[in-house]
Scaffold this active site. Structure first.
Site, mmCIF file in Angstrom:
data_model
loop_
_atom_site.group_PDB
_atom_site.id
_atom_site.type_symbol
_atom_site.label_atom_id
_atom_site.label_comp_id
_atom_site.label_asym_id
_atom_site.label_seq_id
_atom_site.Cartn_x
_atom_site.Cartn_y
_atom_site.Cartn_z
ATOM 1 N N HIS A 190 0.956 -1.103 -0.211
ATOM 2 C CA HIS A 190 0.085 -0.007 0.279
ATOM 3 C C HIS A 190 0.884 1.253 0.088
ATOM 4 O O HIS A 190 1.588 1.498 0.697
ATOM 5 C CB HIS A 190 -1.154 0.051 1.340
ATOM 6 N N CYS B 264 -4.841 2.581 -4.510
ATOM 7 C CA CYS B 264 -4.280 3.316 -3.945
ATOM 8 C C CYS B 264 -2.504 3.921 -4.760
ATOM 9 O O CYS B 264 -2.476 4.907 -4.726
ATOM 10 C CB CYS B 264 -4.121 3.252 -2.237
#
Length: 528
Positions: free
Chosen positions: A38, A108
């Site tokens: 992430h 993301c």
């Protein structure tokens, strides 16, 4: 922190498995992976990332993931802070909304890649962007659930300008935030009361004027102007150095309340109210009107042709205008004629009494909100109407009201619509529309509205003006653009930095004329 090299842009890389991926991945997916990644972008001492809750911003490392697995310096940005915030806001409200999140193709890491390219031309490692493709469905669901958990709870989130901001709220912060909300609520209530009061006063004044007019006629005065009614201010044409395609410009003196030399507004006075009404009346022959609408047409004739005050316009007049502007059954030519009549009416000093009646319907500015989708003749007529409303202080203030209202599912305000129209028209390829648009820009800048909303709009106006300069405009339009930039730069602290970074440099146009050079000098004092 900022330096001569710009503001650092870092990529924060988190391993959602906290180091377990290399150990467990062979047994789960049949191949070894180093981590389930992430990412987020850290710039201006804030962390920005995207998940199921939309675009989130917090202090660096402020999510439940704790410290990042590693940090990569992508470069430095020279984009001004306000421009970057506006860019993030645009992403948060368009392509990176909560509903648009997709773990595989819109996550993301895609957000980090897009922001990195905008900020400094950097990139997220390709293996991170492509990583979800190798994850089995069960792992994808687990990853998405974890990312959704990064969104702060409602008690820890502040929504500001389209971006959720995570913060740990201290008791002092909660107290301050409560006080701010109370002040905002009081301000909204005061604005609502002001609106209601203004409408009541307008109606009362109209009734009073009707009674005076009736008494004067019964007394045999003959000429309604001999009563106590106020007369419209005569506006004489004063041609500028170059003739305007929309007609000669004229100036009216307004009170000077700013330390910069205040120029009078640019308006278009070659519109004859009687002639425009005659065209409108002829165009209406193909429209089936109700008895009330016919009465509104008669009232408009009294106002524009016979020179009566705005008191002659009944309560249903704007309902009639709203039908003309918004009905799909009305021909475009009829709307153009109606808008030209309103542009002539805008030059009268009592037009504000009519405008205040539109606070409930918002038929005029709701129409202008979608001006870029209207036929070109309608755009010209509507823009001229807005420009002429700067002829008098009361009507120009109405154009720049900040109180919000709803139309077609959108939250709008008078100042937002006015700014949108001015930007669109200024950058139009149509010469006549550009002429009116630059006049609008000039008029808005000289009004110097002291509100937070206007502070935010300065950057938008400044960007449009810089884009206009790149098109090598004529001297008249160049003068208006530079004059507007000089005033906006004096009002907004972020705009001078934008002028220095984006360009073109105003100095490039030095020597065009003495008055242009004077405005360039004012701009460069702020930029340097």
């Amino acid at each position: 922190m900022a330096s001569e090299e710009g503001v650092p842009v870092d990529l924060y890389i988190y391993d959602l498995t906290h180091g377990l991926a290399p150990i467990l991945s062979p047994a789960i997916i049949g191949q070894q992976i180093d981590g389930v990644w992430h990412t987020s972008i850290v710039v201006f001492e804030r962390e920005f990332f995207y998940g199921g809750g939309g675009v989130i911003t917090c202090a660096p490392g402020g999510t439940v993931l704790g410290a990042p697995h590693r940090v990569e310096r992508l470069g430095h940005t020279f984009v001004p802070f306000q421009v970057f915030v506006d860019y993030i806001q645009g992403l948060a409200t368009t392509t990176y909304t909560p509903s648009a999140y997709r773990l595989l193709e819109h996550n993301c890491n895609h957000f980090s890649e897009e922001v990195a390219q905008f900020a400094c031309g950097g990139h997220v490692p390709k293996h991170i962007v492509r990583q979800p493709d190798v994850l089995p469905p069960a792992i994808r669901l687990a990853v998405q659930a974890l990312l959704d958990g990064l969104v702060p709870s409602s008690a820890q989130a502040v929504y500001a300008e389209g971006v959720r901001q995570s913060r740990q709220e201290s008791p002092e912060f909660r107290t301050l935030n409560t006080q701010i909300e109370e002040v905002r609520a009081q301000g909204a209530q005061l604005e609502k009361q002001r609106s209601t009061l203004a409408e009541k006063l307008a109606r009362k004044e109209r009734r009073r004027e009707k009674k005076r007019h009736k008494r004067a006629m019964e007394a045999g005065a003959g000429d309604p102007a001999s009563s106590e009614m106020s007369e419209p201010v005569e506006v004489e044409a004063a041609p500028r150095e170059e003739a305007s395609h929309a007609g000669p410009s004229a100036a009216l003196d307004l009170p000077d309340d700013h330390d910069m030399p205040r120029e009078p507004p640019i308006i278009f006075t070659d519109i004859d109210g009687a002639q425009e009404f005659e065209k409108f009346s002829k165009a209406l022959e193909c429209v089936e009107l109700t008895a009330e609408e016919k009465q509104s047409v008669d009232e408009l004739q009294q106002y524009l042709v016979q020179g009566e005050g705005s008191w002659v316009l009944g309560d249903e007049f704007l309902t009639f205008i709203g039908r003309i502007l918004h009905s799909g059954d009305i021909e475009s030519e009829v709307r153009v004629c109606a808008l030209r009549c309103l542009a002539a009416a805008a030059l009268k000093d009592d037009v504000a009494l009519v405008l205040h009646q539109d606070r409930r319907r918002h038929c005029l500015l709701a129409y202008c909100q979608r001006l870029d989708l209207r036929p070109l003749p309608e755009q010209r007529a509507a823009a001229t109407m807005l420009c002429n409303l700067f002829a008098h202080t009361s009507s120009s203030e109405w154009l720049l009201y900040i109180s919000e209202w709803e139309a077609e599912g959108m939250t709008l305000s008078n100042i937002r619509v006015t700014i949108k129209v001015s930007v669109h028209c200024s950058l139009s390829e149509d010469e006549e529309l550009r002429d009116v648009g630059t006049a609008l820009m000039y008029n808005i800048a000289t009004k110097e509205v002291k509100t937070v909303v206007f502070d935010e709009a300065c950057v938008e106006l400044g960007m449009a003006l810089l884009q206009l300069l790149q098109s090598a405009p004529a001297e008249e339009h160049l003068y208006r653009a530079c004059s507007a930039l000089a005033r906006l730069a004096a009002h907004c602290r972020d705009l001078p930095a934008l002028l220095a970074v984006v360009g073109p440099p105003p100095d490039a146009y030095r020597g065009t004329s003495a008055r242009v050079d004077e405005q360039i000098d004012l701009i460069m004092k702020r930029v340097k």
